[in-house]
Design a protein around this motif. Structure first.
Motif, PDB file in Angstrom:
ATOM      1  N   PRO A  30       0.880  -1.119   0.071  1.00  0.00           N
ATOM      2  CA  PRO A  30      -0.261   0.114  -0.066  1.00  0.00           C
ATOM      3  C   PRO A  30       0.757   1.281   0.216  1.00  0.00           C
ATOM      4  O   PRO A  30       1.912   1.255   0.463  1.00  0.00           O
ATOM      5  N   ARG A  31       0.523   2.405  -0.727  1.00  0.00           N
ATOM      6  CA  ARG A  31       1.116   3.697  -0.551  1.00  0.00           C
ATOM      7  C   ARG A  31       0.311   4.621   0.019  1.00  0.00           C
ATOM      8  O   ARG A  31      -1.122   4.465  -0.271  1.00  0.00           O
ATOM      9  N   THR A  32       0.705   5.490   0.835  1.00  0.00           N
ATOM     10  CA  THR A  32      -0.038   6.446   1.597  1.00  0.00           C
ATOM     11  C   THR A  32       0.009   7.601   0.506  1.00  0.00           C
ATOM     12  O   THR A  32       0.933   8.174  -0.007  1.00  0.00           O
ATOM     13  N   GLU A  49      -0.345  11.481   0.194  1.00  0.00           N
ATOM     14  CA  GLU A  49       0.067  12.724   0.988  1.00  0.00           C
ATOM     15  C   GLU A  49      -1.035  13.904   0.553  1.00  0.00           C
ATOM     16  O   GLU A  49      -1.028  14.367  -0.261  1.00  0.00           O
ATOM     17  N   SER A  61      -7.037  10.308   9.184  1.00  0.00           N
ATOM     18  CA  SER A  61      -5.566  10.139   9.666  1.00  0.00           C
ATOM     19  C   SER A  61      -4.662   9.486   8.259  1.00  0.00           C
ATOM     20  O   SER A  61      -3.510  10.017   8.647  1.00  0.00           O
ATOM     21  N   SER A  62      -5.280   9.034   7.601  1.00  0.00           N
ATOM     22  CA  SER A  62      -4.524   8.528   6.321  1.00  0.00           C
ATOM     23  C   SER A  62      -5.623   8.133   5.229  1.00  0.00           C
ATOM     24  O   SER A  62      -6.659   7.826   5.256  1.00  0.00           O
ATOM     25  N   ARG A  67      -4.839   5.340   2.081  1.00  0.00           N
ATOM     26  CA  ARG A  67      -4.000   4.367   1.529  1.00  0.00           C
ATOM     27  C   ARG A  67      -4.609   3.905   0.243  1.00  0.00           C
ATOM     28  O   ARG A  67      -5.682   3.612   0.423  1.00  0.00           O
ATOM     29  N   ASP A  68      -3.778   3.681  -0.526  1.00  0.00           N
ATOM     30  CA  ASP A  68      -4.076   3.219  -1.971  1.00  0.00           C
ATOM     31  C   ASP A  68      -3.298   1.837  -2.034  1.00  0.00           C
ATOM     32  O   ASP A  68      -2.064   1.526  -2.090  1.00  0.00           O
ATOM     33  N   THR A  85      -8.849   6.429   6.774  1.00  0.00           N
ATOM     34  CA  THR A  85      -9.088   6.213   8.262  1.00  0.00           C
ATOM     35  C   THR A  85      -9.215   7.478   8.997  1.00  0.00           C
ATOM     36  O   THR A  85      -8.604   8.337   8.690  1.00  0.00           O
ATOM     37  N   SER A  96     -12.983   3.549   9.429  1.00  0.00           N
ATOM     38  CA  SER A  96     -12.723   3.118   8.192  1.00  0.00           C
ATOM     39  C   SER A  96     -13.500   3.187   7.060  1.00  0.00           C
ATOM     40  O   SER A  96     -14.351   2.597   7.160  1.00  0.00           O
TER      41      SER A  96
END
Length: 80
Positions: free
Chosen positions: A20-22, A24, A50-51, A53-54, A65, A76
């Motif tokens: 997974p990539r976060t 930004e 808070s995030s 993610r892909d 999240t 989520s």
């Protein structure tokens, strides 16, 4: 039967290696999902994002999240 088992193993092994990539995104900014047009706001119902993610490389499997430290709540949202 063996062919079905082999196909299932290929599917599982192909997705198991995905990292997974976060994404930004500024904590105070909204983010728009290009494919659906949905805007992900920085806060929802008192929870702070808070995030993002892909799990893919084309934003086709997203996990978002939201959290609140005050109430120890985590929510989520999944877009796929």
């Amino acid at each position: 039967m063996r062919a079905l088992l082999a196909a299932a193993l290929l599917i599982v092994s192909g997705s198991a290696g995905a990292v997974p990539r976060t994404l930004e995104v500024k904590p105070t900014a909204g983010w728009q999902h290009a494919a659906t047009g949905i805007i992900i706001m920085p806060t929802v119902a008192g929870l702070t994002r808070s995030s993002i993610r892909d799990m893919s490389d084309q934003e086709l499997d997203l996990a978002l999240t939201y959290q609140s430290a005050a109430t120890a709540t985590t929510a989520s949202i999944y877009l796929f």
